[in-house]
Design a protein around this motif. Structure first.
Motif, mmCIF file in Angstrom:
data_model
loop_
_atom_site.group_PDB
_atom_site.id
_atom_site.type_symbol
_atom_site.label_atom_id
_atom_site.label_comp_id
_atom_site.label_asym_id
_atom_site.label_seq_id
_atom_site.Cartn_x
_atom_site.Cartn_y
_atom_site.Cartn_z
ATOM 1 N N ALA A 23 -10.922 -14.660 -11.593
ATOM 2 C CA ALA A 23 -10.092 -13.544 -11.159
ATOM 3 C C ALA A 23 -9.209 -13.957 -9.987
ATOM 4 N N GLN A 24 -9.793 -14.695 -9.079
ATOM 5 C CA GLN A 24 -9.024 -15.146 -7.919
ATOM 6 C C GLN A 24 -7.855 -16.029 -8.339
ATOM 7 N N ALA A 25 -8.116 -16.962 -9.232
ATOM 8 C CA ALA A 25 -7.072 -17.872 -9.682
ATOM 9 C C ALA A 25 -5.991 -17.107 -10.435
ATOM 10 N N LEU A 26 -6.420 -16.135 -11.204
ATOM 11 C CA LEU A 26 -5.469 -15.295 -11.924
ATOM 12 C C LEU A 26 -4.571 -14.562 -10.946
ATOM 13 N N PHE A 27 -5.166 -14.009 -9.922
ATOM 14 C CA PHE A 27 -4.423 -13.313 -8.869
ATOM 15 C C PHE A 27 -3.412 -14.253 -8.211
ATOM 16 N N ALA A 28 -3.868 -15.439 -7.834
ATOM 17 C CA ALA A 28 -2.977 -16.404 -7.186
ATOM 18 C C ALA A 28 -1.812 -16.772 -8.093
ATOM 19 N N GLN A 29 -2.120 -16.972 -9.357
ATOM 20 C CA GLN A 29 -1.082 -17.368 -10.301
ATOM 21 C C GLN A 29 -0.018 -16.276 -10.431
ATOM 22 N N LEU A 30 -0.451 -15.040 -10.480
ATOM 23 C CA LEU A 30 0.495 -13.932 -10.591
ATOM 24 C C LEU A 30 1.353 -13.827 -9.340
ATOM 25 N N ARG A 31 0.720 -13.992 -8.200
ATOM 26 C CA ARG A 31 1.476 -13.915 -6.950
ATOM 27 C C ARG A 31 2.512 -15.032 -6.861
ATOM 28 N N GLN A 32 2.113 -16.221 -7.317
ATOM 29 C CA GLN A 32 3.056 -17.349 -7.275
ATOM 30 C C GLN A 32 4.260 -17.099 -8.168
ATOM 31 N N GLN A 33 4.041 -16.300 -9.200
ATOM 32 C CA GLN A 33 5.159 -15.957 -10.079
ATOM 33 C C GLN A 33 6.058 -14.898 -9.451
ATOM 34 N N GLY A 34 5.698 -14.464 -8.273
ATOM 35 C CA GLY A 34 6.507 -13.475 -7.591
ATOM 36 C C GLY A 34 6.092 -12.044 -7.875
ATOM 37 N N GLN A 35 5.025 -11.876 -8.635
ATOM 38 C CA GLN A 35 4.563 -10.521 -8.928
ATOM 39 C C GLN A 35 3.928 -9.911 -7.685
ATOM 40 N N THR A 36 4.193 -8.635 -7.485
ATOM 41 C CA THR A 36 3.526 -7.937 -6.394
ATOM 42 C C THR A 36 2.369 -7.156 -6.979
ATOM 43 N N ILE A 37 1.232 -7.789 -6.962
ATOM 44 C CA ILE A 37 0.033 -7.167 -7.517
ATOM 45 C C ILE A 37 -1.104 -7.408 -6.540
ATOM 46 N N GLY A 38 -2.006 -6.446 -6.447
ATOM 47 C CA GLY A 38 -3.119 -6.569 -5.512
ATOM 48 C C GLY A 38 -4.342 -7.154 -6.190
ATOM 49 N N LEU A 39 -5.179 -7.771 -5.385
ATOM 50 C CA LEU A 39 -6.398 -8.351 -5.925
ATOM 51 C C LEU A 39 -7.261 -7.278 -6.570
ATOM 52 N N ALA A 40 -7.298 -6.114 -5.944
ATOM 53 C CA ALA A 40 -8.105 -5.022 -6.486
ATOM 54 C C ALA A 40 -7.649 -4.647 -7.883
ATOM 55 N N THR A 41 -6.345 -4.628 -8.082
ATOM 56 C CA THR A 41 -5.816 -4.283 -9.397
ATOM 57 C C THR A 41 -6.232 -5.311 -10.442
ATOM 58 N N VAL A 42 -6.196 -6.573 -10.060
ATOM 59 C CA VAL A 42 -6.630 -7.614 -10.997
ATOM 60 C C VAL A 42 -8.070 -7.356 -11.422
ATOM 61 N N TYR A 43 -8.940 -7.119 -10.463
ATOM 62 C CA TYR A 43 -10.336 -6.858 -10.789
ATOM 63 C C TYR A 43 -10.475 -5.577 -11.611
ATOM 64 N N ARG A 44 -9.707 -4.567 -11.228
ATOM 65 C CA ARG A 44 -9.770 -3.303 -11.964
ATOM 66 C C ARG A 44 -9.425 -3.518 -13.431
#
Lengths: 137, 137
Positions: A23-44
């Motif tokens: 989940a953490q890596a997924l979050f990091a990858q999305l952020r690197q793509q410029g997406q504004t998404i929160g870690l909580a949302t990824v887990y949700r």
DNA sequence: AATTGAGCGAGAACGATTATCATTATCTTG
DNA sequence: CAAGATAATGATAATCGTTCTCGCTCAATT
């Protein structure tokens, strides 16, 4: 501002992965793509997908959970040295299931098979000295 | 004061368990027996035993790691409702291994197989309403 | 326009695990 | 037997992955 479809975003990102991802890596990858998404949302969203049966969860012996799409159910060879995960071509469970005897009635809903060892790249290498990363099982 | 043999203590306690046990639960059990042992020591010794190959580690989909002695290598049926783990009579791996084809050379050192589902006691029960505990995979 | 409700992100909280550190028992060597 | 070296220990802090909380925003409905 229009709300981005995070669920679709995560599904698409999971689809691109060659290996199960945390989940953490997924979050990091999305952020690197410029997406504004929160870690909580990824887990949700992962939790939602999980309950819908769309995800395979691979609990590692170190405690971390890796996710992959369940649409194609795979198992992996995990190299304990380089951490690479190599996908097996097919799930052998349906064949194996026939040969198993249970000690009591049990309805199997899903299963997990993980094989740990050394990939061909790491087999010839000298033993790790420092013992940096988490070791075997 | 003579130093107690914690390693032996932990090995003996593991031997008594009917199911894999978490490090925290192991610690609590030892303390309840009146042993003066620290949580850090429990983890330390488990880590040693792990490296020596004396332990099987079962990483749960929830992240927690359960331990059991490797001297008799077992797999379990895990009920996702009551969390009971039912030991399979034998490890089918050696039979199965022959039928598996790897996409590349790989030396399997150990493996993990977990079957999740409903035990015969929980199969008839109505679906859980509150959704209290962590659900399925 | 006002209301309602679901989804969101930031950060706090939590639980399991690991690292730190001063203390103490055991071992070595003289 | 004494003295210093070594390893193990327990309490506690720190870390890491995950979940919870809460105020906010957006979108559908009235």
């Amino acid at each position: 501002m229009a709300r981005p479809d995070h669920r679709r975003l995560i599904l698409e990102t999971l689809q691109k992965q060659e290996q199960p991802i945390s989940a953490q890596a997924l979050f990091a990858q999305l952020r690197q793509q410029g997406q504004t998404i929160g870690l909580a949302t990824v887990y949700r969203i992962l939790s939602h997908l999980r309950r819908e049966g769309l995800l395979c969860c691979h609990g590692q012996p170190e405690g971390e959970i890796l996710y992959s799409l369940a649409e194609h159910h795979y198992h992996y060879l995990t190299c304990i040295r380089c951490r690479r995960m190599i996908r097996l071509p097919a799930c052998p469970w349906q064949e194996w299931e026939k040969t198993l005897k249970f000690p009591e009635p049990f309805q199997v809903l899903y299963h997990e098979l993980q094989l740990f060892g050394l990939c061909h790249l790491c087999q010839g290498l000298p033993k790790e000295v420092g013992g940096s990363k988490t070791p075997l099982q």
